[in-house]
Design an enzyme around this catalytic site. Structure first.
Site, PDB file in Angstrom:
ATOM      1  N   SER A 140       0.832  -1.194   0.000  1.00  7.03           N
ATOM      2  CA  SER A 140       0.000   0.000   0.000  1.00  7.03           C
ATOM      3  C   SER A 140       0.877   1.258   0.000  1.00  7.03           C
ATOM      4  O   SER A 140       1.719   1.418  -0.888  1.00  7.03           O
ATOM      5  CB  SER A 140      -0.965  -0.061   1.195  1.00  7.03           C
ATOM      6  OG  SER A 140      -2.030   0.830   1.020  1.00  7.03           O
ATOM      7  N   ASP A 245      -9.731  -5.684  -4.536  1.00  7.59           N
ATOM      8  CA  ASP A 245      -9.213  -4.660  -3.628  1.00  7.59           C
ATOM      9  C   ASP A 245     -10.157  -3.461  -3.647  1.00  7.59           C
ATOM     10  O   ASP A 245     -10.330  -2.827  -4.689  1.00  7.59           O
ATOM     11  CB  ASP A 245      -7.810  -4.244  -4.083  1.00  7.59           C
ATOM     12  CG  ASP A 245      -7.109  -3.328  -3.091  1.00  7.59           C
ATOM     13  OD1 ASP A 245      -7.787  -2.600  -2.357  1.00  7.59           O
ATOM     14  OD2 ASP A 245      -5.866  -3.329  -3.066  1.00  7.59           O
ATOM     15  N   HIS A 273      -7.356  -6.219  -0.204  1.00  8.56           N
ATOM     16  CA  HIS A 273      -6.206  -5.330  -0.018  1.00  8.56           C
ATOM     17  C   HIS A 273      -5.054  -5.989   0.726  1.00  8.56           C
ATOM     18  O   HIS A 273      -3.900  -5.807   0.354  1.00  8.56           O
ATOM     19  CB  HIS A 273      -6.632  -4.040   0.696  1.00  8.56           C
ATOM     20  CG  HIS A 273      -5.633  -2.936   0.605  1.00  8.56           C
ATOM     21  ND1 HIS A 273      -5.197  -2.428  -0.601  1.00  8.56           N
ATOM     22  CD2 HIS A 273      -4.970  -2.236   1.557  1.00  8.56           C
ATOM     23  CE1 HIS A 273      -4.317  -1.469  -0.392  1.00  8.56           C
ATOM     24  NE2 HIS A 273      -4.151  -1.334   0.918  1.00  8.56           N
TER      25      HIS A 273
END
Length: 292
Positions: A140, A245, A273
């Protein structure tokens, strides 16, 4: 960023330049951690004027740095990797970026160059720990940081793995970020461990500041964060993306893949995610195979 997820398994990829995305086969949920007889140690070291907290495990010759997402830390983001990655092959370090985890003070802020600042902190931390060359695993926001570090410090980076990352911010992304601005609306499963780490006030204020900080990139030409740096990444690169996601649209992974020469892209049809947590055993195995 955060979110618990489901996913499907990874499979071996062919070493082809700009090869088409590969879709993963079915996965099994996370099982018991493997044991290699080495403990997880932790410490703090002064880097660029702040005391950065890190965890370290393993005795392998290949050093690997784990870079967490927004509000993340080694403790919250990489438990299965610290416990179960092959400790005979790898020395694994997970860091808490400044203002996150146990790297407080300082409080976290988001100036225009916060990703570049994190990239320099991360690289300088590994050098302070006497690792001459190392690989990066970035999730991320940590994936964005890893992309920048790989581009700016090519002589130090061996290999690169990123998932849930983006090199730009679109108006669609701003809408998604706005939807997670109020932490009181998060699920208890996601919110509770972060409240235990930070307290509600710091968590809420930092999340709001992050939404403001990352949304400002949408004002740049093409929403640029680090698009111009991607062609400078020369190390072997593995991009993983969960097709379900909810926080990072697939187009971001495809863009990164297209602009890093020779990179691999794995699409996980049921992945969300944090696929590295939900299916840690399979994730670790495939990442280890790539890193060898």
């Amino acid at each position: 960023m955060f979110c618990r997820s489901a996913g499907r398994a990874l499979r071996a990829l062919a070493l082809l330049q700009l090869q088409p995305p590969v879709r993963a086969a079915p996965l099994t949920p996370r099982g018991p951690a493997a044991c290699y007889g080495t403990s997880i140690t932790s410490g703090k070291i002064q880097v660029n004027g702040v005391h950065l907290h890190y965890q370290q495990t393993g005795e392998g010759s290949h050093a690997v740095l784990l870079l967490p997402g927004m509000l993340g830390s080694g403790q919250t983001d990489f438990g299965p990797q610290l416990k179960s990655m092959n400790k005979q092959l790898f020395t694994v370090v997970a860091w808490d970026p400044r203002g996150y985890g146990k790297s407080i003070p300082p409080s976290r802020d988001f100036p225009p160059d916060f990703f570049e600042r994190d990239a320099k902190d991360a690289v300088d931390l590994m050098q302070a720990l006497k690792f001459k060359k190392f690989s990066l695993l970035g999730w991320s926001d940590g994936g964005i940081t890893a992309l920048i570090a790989a581009a700016k410090y090519p002589n130090l980076i061996h290999k690169l793995v990123v998932w849930g990352a983006n090199a730009s911010v679109t108006q669609e992304d701003v809408r998604i970020y706005s939807g997670i601005r109020d932490v009181s609306k998060w699920s208890e499963k996601v919110r509770k461990p972060l409240e235990e780490l930070y307290g509600h006030k710091y968590l809420a204020e930092t999340c709001e500041a992050w939404v403001d900080g990352i949304s400002r990139f949408a004002e740049n030409s093409d929403g640029n964060i680090c698009q111009q740096l991607l062609p400078d990444i020369k190390c072997p690169t593995f991009i993983i993306h969960g097709e379900k996601d909810p926080l990072v649209p697939q187009a971001h992974a495809e863009y990164i893949h297209k602009h890093i020469k020779g990179s691999r892209l794995l699409l996980m049809p049921e992945g969300k995610h944090n696929l590295h947590l939900r299916f840690a055993k399979d994730f670790n195995r495939e990442v280890e195979n790539f890193l060898r």
